[in-house]
Scaffold this motif. Structure first.
Motif, PDB file in Angstrom:
ATOM      1  N   LEU A  97      -7.825 -95.921 -45.941  1.00 54.87           N
ATOM      2  CA  LEU A  97      -7.729 -97.375 -46.075  1.00 54.87           C
ATOM      3  C   LEU A  97      -6.358 -97.862 -46.514  1.00 54.87           C
ATOM      4  O   LEU A  97      -5.882 -98.894 -46.041  1.00 54.87           O
ATOM      5  N   ALA A  98      -5.717 -97.142 -47.432  1.00 57.04           N
ATOM      6  CA  ALA A  98      -4.446 -97.639 -47.974  1.00 57.04           C
ATOM      7  C   ALA A  98      -3.537 -96.497 -48.420  1.00 57.04           C
ATOM      8  O   ALA A  98      -3.096 -96.456 -49.573  1.00 57.04           O
ATOM      9  N   PRO A  99      -3.203 -95.538 -47.533  1.00 54.83           N
ATOM     10  CA  PRO A  99      -2.345 -94.424 -47.947  1.00 54.83           C
ATOM     11  C   PRO A  99      -0.942 -94.861 -48.351  1.00 54.83           C
ATOM     12  O   PRO A  99      -0.251 -94.131 -49.063  1.00 54.83           O
ATOM     13  N   HIS A 100      -0.512 -96.040 -47.898  1.00 57.42           N
ATOM     14  CA  HIS A 100       0.813 -96.540 -48.272  1.00 57.42           C
ATOM     15  C   HIS A 100       0.827 -97.120 -49.687  1.00 57.42           C
ATOM     16  O   HIS A 100       1.902 -97.276 -50.277  1.00 57.42           O
ATOM     17  N   LEU A 101      -0.343 -97.423 -50.222  1.00 58.86           N
ATOM     18  CA  LEU A 101      -0.427 -98.064 -51.537  1.00 58.86           C
ATOM     19  C   LEU A 101      -1.061 -97.175 -52.599  1.00 58.86           C
ATOM     20  O   LEU A 101      -0.852 -97.399 -53.792  1.00 58.86           O
ATOM     21  N   VAL A 102      -1.851 -96.194 -52.194  1.00 59.45           N
ATOM     22  CA  VAL A 102      -2.596 -95.346 -53.128  1.00 59.45           C
ATOM     23  C   VAL A 102      -2.165 -93.900 -52.918  1.00 59.45           C
ATOM     24  O   VAL A 102      -2.178 -93.404 -51.794  1.00 59.45           O
ATOM     25  N   ARG A 103      -1.797 -93.237 -54.001  1.00 58.28           N
ATOM     26  CA  ARG A 103      -1.342 -91.850 -53.882  1.00 58.28           C
ATOM     27  C   ARG A 103      -1.784 -91.034 -55.082  1.00 58.28           C
ATOM     28  O   ARG A 103      -1.945 -91.575 -56.192  1.00 58.28           O
ATOM     29  N   PRO A 104      -1.988 -89.714 -54.891  1.00 53.31           N
ATOM     30  CA  PRO A 104      -2.418 -88.856 -56.003  1.00 53.31           C
ATOM     31  C   PRO A 104      -1.375 -88.803 -57.113  1.00 53.31           C
ATOM     32  O   PRO A 104      -0.170 -88.913 -56.869  1.00 53.31           O
ATOM     33  N   VAL A 105      -1.863 -88.641 -58.337  1.00 49.71           N
ATOM     34  CA  VAL A 105      -0.974 -88.495 -59.493  1.00 49.71           C
ATOM     35  C   VAL A 105      -1.576 -87.455 -60.433  1.00 49.71           C
ATOM     36  O   VAL A 105      -2.785 -87.456 -60.677  1.00 49.71           O
ATOM     37  N   PRO A 106      -0.762 -86.499 -60.945  1.00 53.37           N
ATOM     38  CA  PRO A 106      -1.294 -85.460 -61.826  1.00 53.37           C
ATOM     39  C   PRO A 106      -1.412 -85.953 -63.269  1.00 53.37           C
ATOM     40  O   PRO A 106      -0.615 -86.783 -63.720  1.00 53.37           O
ATOM     41  N   PHE A 107      -2.420 -85.439 -63.972  1.00 51.85           N
ATOM     42  CA  PHE A 107      -2.617 -85.743 -65.381  1.00 51.85           C
ATOM     43  C   PHE A 107      -2.825 -84.460 -66.166  1.00 51.85           C
ATOM     44  O   PHE A 107      -3.502 -83.539 -65.716  1.00 51.85           O
ATOM     45  N   LEU A 108      -2.246 -84.437 -67.355  1.00 50.42           N
ATOM     46  CA  LEU A 108      -2.422 -83.323 -68.278  1.00 50.42           C
ATOM     47  C   LEU A 108      -3.431 -83.733 -69.340  1.00 50.42           C
ATOM     48  O   LEU A 108      -3.311 -84.809 -69.930  1.00 50.42           O
ATOM     49  N   TYR A 109      -4.420 -82.893 -69.551  1.00 53.23           N
ATOM     50  CA  TYR A 109      -5.411 -83.129 -70.604  1.00 53.23           C
ATOM     51  C   TYR A 109      -5.155 -82.080 -71.696  1.00 53.23           C
ATOM     52  O   TYR A 109      -5.563 -80.926 -71.560  1.00 53.23           O
ATOM     53  N   PRO A 110      -4.441 -82.444 -72.792  1.00 56.28           N
ATOM     54  CA  PRO A 110      -4.133 -81.468 -73.841  1.00 56.28           C
ATOM     55  C   PRO A 110      -5.398 -81.029 -74.582  1.00 56.28           C
ATOM     56  O   PRO A 110      -6.294 -81.837 -74.849  1.00 56.28           O
ATOM     57  N   LEU A 111      -5.466 -79.758 -74.903  1.00 58.19           N
ATOM     58  CA  LEU A 111      -6.581 -79.188 -75.663  1.00 58.19           C
ATOM     59  C   LEU A 111      -6.115 -78.899 -77.083  1.00 58.19           C
ATOM     60  O   LEU A 111      -5.017 -78.379 -77.295  1.00 58.19           O
ATOM     61  N   SER A 112      -6.957 -79.235 -78.053  1.00 57.48           N
ATOM     62  CA  SER A 112      -6.597 -78.981 -79.451  1.00 57.48           C
ATOM     63  C   SER A 112      -7.450 -77.886 -80.084  1.00 57.48           C
ATOM     64  O   SER A 112      -7.173 -77.450 -81.199  1.00 57.48           O
ATOM     65  N   HIS A 113      -8.498 -77.445 -79.374  1.00 55.58           N
ATOM     66  CA  HIS A 113      -9.340 -76.338 -79.856  1.00 55.58           C
ATOM     67  C   HIS A 113      -9.291 -75.212 -78.831  1.00 55.58           C
ATOM     68  O   HIS A 113      -9.238 -75.455 -77.625  1.00 55.58           O
ATOM     69  N   ARG A 114      -9.350 -73.985 -79.282  1.00 45.82           N
ATOM     70  CA  ARG A 114      -9.007 -72.852 -78.431  1.00 45.82           C
ATOM     71  C   ARG A 114     -10.091 -72.444 -77.449  1.00 45.82           C
ATOM     72  O   ARG A 114      -9.799 -72.039 -76.338  1.00 45.82           O
ATOM     73  N   VAL A 115     -11.356 -72.490 -77.801  1.00 41.99           N
ATOM     74  CA  VAL A 115     -12.371 -71.919 -76.936  1.00 41.99           C
ATOM     75  C   VAL A 115     -13.340 -72.980 -76.416  1.00 41.99           C
ATOM     76  O   VAL A 115     -13.406 -73.264 -75.218  1.00 41.99           O
ATOM     77  N   TRP A 116     -14.091 -73.601 -77.353  1.00 39.94           N
ATOM     78  CA  TRP A 116     -15.178 -74.467 -76.915  1.00 39.94           C
ATOM     79  C   TRP A 116     -14.681 -75.678 -76.119  1.00 39.94           C
ATOM     80  O   TRP A 116     -15.305 -76.096 -75.146  1.00 39.94           O
ATOM     81  N   GLU A 117     -13.509 -76.234 -76.520  1.00 41.81           N
ATOM     82  CA  GLU A 117     -13.027 -77.435 -75.831  1.00 41.81           C
ATOM     83  C   GLU A 117     -12.574 -77.099 -74.406  1.00 41.81           C
ATOM     84  O   GLU A 117     -12.799 -77.876 -73.473  1.00 41.81           O
ATOM     85  N   ARG A 118     -11.956 -75.935 -74.226  1.00 42.09           N
ATOM     86  CA  ARG A 118     -11.547 -75.540 -72.888  1.00 42.09           C
ATOM     87  C   ARG A 118     -12.771 -75.372 -71.975  1.00 42.09           C
ATOM     88  O   ARG A 118     -12.767 -75.783 -70.810  1.00 42.09           O
ATOM     89  N   LEU A 119     -13.828 -74.758 -72.531  1.00 40.41           N
ATOM     90  CA  LEU A 119     -15.053 -74.587 -71.750  1.00 40.41           C
ATOM     91  C   LEU A 119     -15.691 -75.931 -71.430  1.00 40.41           C
ATOM     92  O   LEU A 119     -16.115 -76.197 -70.295  1.00 40.41           O
ATOM     93  N   TYR A 120     -15.754 -76.808 -72.446  1.00 36.15           N
ATOM     94  CA  TYR A 120     -16.408 -78.104 -72.300  1.00 36.15           C
ATOM     95  C   TYR A 120     -15.642 -78.999 -71.316  1.00 36.15           C
ATOM     96  O   TYR A 120     -16.202 -79.524 -70.341  1.00 36.15           O
TER      97      TYR A 120
END
Length: 569
Positions: A97-120
């Motif tokens: 519909l609008a490839p000239h106006l809408v484009r993918p963008v990457p996002f980083l989701y920082p994790l602050s807990h080592r195990v459970w948060e990465r799994l969740y």
């Protein structure tokens, strides 16, 4: 598809046409949902009018986070249907519909807990990607991946090392919401809809209990037009209750306004190649790449003051700076802020007093015979909302009307865009412009780039950068008035371009040149040029004053110091 300019002459012709015949559908509200409804109805073969009281996307639809996304936080609310629907629309917009106006963008989701948060969090993103694939529209957006702390810091060197133990990288999409909304309205016009901004509905026409049209006041000329229509669609967002009041009915649902503000800072203040999504105690916070800038937002607070110009207070700005600085190695200061903008989300009222808990689902209702109301929802799903509203209107027409086809109707500028993007070097050589300029124009106009380049051929001075805002060519300013429906300096500096939030002076350095460029197109006298420039300066001053105030009430009072511009009639 035939390209139709939203020129001053086309606007006059549209108002004349609306006043001279009975329409099948009149859409009130030129935000993304109203514009989408006009496009949906026009592409079903109906006669359609679209009126907007101010400028296209002048309300909520120009003040979003500029994201086309499924809404990760709705997964936590177990609202899988809403997420799946939004992800399908995301894929449609990127791919068709609008490839000239809408484009993918990457996002980083920082994790602050080592195990459970990465799994969740990893399970949530895996579900997010799976829902996109199941929609049949997952192609074009890479899958998420897991990163170590070192890997995350390579992508975002500005993050504090102690702010994360690792991260997840995922993708969503980005859009210039105001330009996209304008393109939707302009595409509707290309399919035959009569489209006019600065045309305010001041009353609804009635025959007994039935709504049969609207009384429309042309704010540019001062004339009033009676527009007759078999069905009227109220798509006025946060103004839904106010518009509904014109028939003396409260309606079947209530819309509540939630204020969200965003900051714009230069790209060099945060070193990184991806956006950030951060958890807060209330919701989530985004740091979004935006060309040579970052957008930081948003807040989510109840708003009960004036709807036209929601104001950002000093407390709002401090909230965003405090939260983003918790993860940045070099904290941002107030001096880093180029621009600030505030918008209102139209939320359907629920039982909760917290706006972040109110529904982002949309609702459609035939509140009185002849009047369909659509409200709620989110920007990404505008096409579905528009389809549902037109379906309701069509049902009441009692004639055979084809189903919605907008899933297969690219917006103006989409056809041929990919081929032109691949040929940017050739276009640069032919036009005499740098390839970077061509890429900039392609991202804003798609295959309509030739209409802008034709202006430069006719007047080579329009190929020069705009004084005070050199990211834009002078031709873009003229084109905004001649083809994109801009009627005033606010329209151009705040919505057709983003000069008002992407320069530290908020566009003051460019305003006089912009006014002189569009004066011949819009028929302004020297006196009107002076009025427009003075109004814009007052608007910037009022916004700056409001952003120094401690709370909503004082900020709103300061912002109202600059009323809307009034043309000489």
């Amino acid at each position: 598809m035939r390209s139709v300019p939203l020129s001053p002459e086309a606007r006059e012709a549209a108002l004349d046409a609306m006043g001279s015949t009975e329409l099948d559908v009149l859409v009130v509200g030129g935000g993304v949902v109203g514009s989408g409804a006009a496009l949906d109805a026009a592409t079903r073969g109906l006669t359609v009018g679209l009126v907007e009281a101010r400028d296209f996307a002048s309300g909520t639809s120009s003040r979003s986070s500029k994201l086309i996304h499924g809404g990760l936080r709705y997964l936590e609310m177990l609202d899988f249907r809403l997420v799946a629907e939004a992800l399908q629309e995301r894929g449609l917009l990127i791919q068709k519909l609008a490839p000239h106006l809408v484009r993918p963008v990457p996002f980083l989701y920082p994790l602050s807990h080592r195990v459970w948060e990465r799994l969740y969090a990893g399970a949530g993103l895996a579900l997010y990607d799976t829902l996109a694939l199941l929609s049949g529209r997952g192609r074009g957006v890479p899958h998420h991946r897991h990163l170590s702390r070192r890997g995350a810091l390579k992508i975002m060197p500005s993050l504090r090392k102690d702010a994360l133990t690792g991260a997840l990288l995922y993708y969503d999409a980005q859009v210039d919401d105001a330009r996209h909304t304008m393109f939707v309205a302009r595409t509707a016009a290309a399919y035959g809809a009569h489209v006019a901004s600065r045309a305010r509905v001041v009353g609804l026409l009635r025959e007994g209990e039935r709504v049969t049209g609207a009384e429309v006041h042309d704010l540019e000329s001062g004339r009033t037009i009676r527009v007759h229509a078999r069905q009227v669609i109220n798509a006025t967002g946060v103004w839904t209750d106010e518009t509904q009041g014109l028939v003396g009915e409260r309606g079947q649902f209530h819309v509540r306004a939630s204020k969200g503000i965003h900051l714009v800072v230069p790209r060099d203040r945060i070193r990184g190649d991806a956006g950030l999504i951060l958890r807060t105690e209330k919701s989530v916070l985004f740091v979004i790449p935006w060309g040579r800038h970052w957008i930081i937002g948003t807040t989510d607070t109840d708003w009960k003051l004036g709807l036209a110009h929601p104001a950002a207070s000093a407390a709002d700005i401090e909230y965003l700076l405090d939260h983003v600085n918790q993860v940045l190695e070099q904290p941002l200061t107030h001096e880093d802020v180029e621009g600030v903008y505030a918008g209102l989300r139209p939320l359907l009222s629920g039982e909760s007093e917290q706006t972040s808990k109110l529904s982002r689902e949309h609702a459609v209702a035939h509140t009185v015979p002849g009047l369909v109301v659509v409200a709620g929802g989110k920007y990404t799903t505008y096409r579905v909302m528009a389809k549902d509203a037109v379906d309701a209107a069509v049902h009441a027409l009692h004639t055979k009307v084809p189903p919605s086809v907008t899933e297969n109707v690219p917006l103006l500028g989409a056809d041929g865009y990919e081929a032109l993007k691949n040929s940017s070097q050739v276009l640069a050589a032919r036009s005499g412009l740098h390839e970077a300029r061509i890429q900039h124009l392609l991202h804003r106009y798609g295959s309509l780039i030739y209409e802008v380049l034709d202006l430069v051929v006719a007047d080579p001075s329009l190929g020069e950068p705009l004084t005070g805002a050199p990211d834009h060519l002078r031709a873009e300013i003229v084109y905004a008035a001649s083809h994109e429906g801009a009627r005033h300096l606010d329209d151009i500096l705040a919505r057709r371009t983003r000069i008002s939030i992407e320069t530290f002076d908020r566009g003051i350095g460019a305003v006089e040149e912009v006014a002189r460029l569009v004066a011949p197109v819009l028929g302004w006298s020297d006196a009107q040029v002076d009025r427009e420039v003075e109004h814009y300066r007052k608007r910037v001053d009022a916004e700056r004053q409001s952003q120094m105030m401690p709370d909503d009430e004082t900020a709103d009072s300061a912002r109202m110091g600059a009323p809307d511009v009034v043309p000489v009639v």
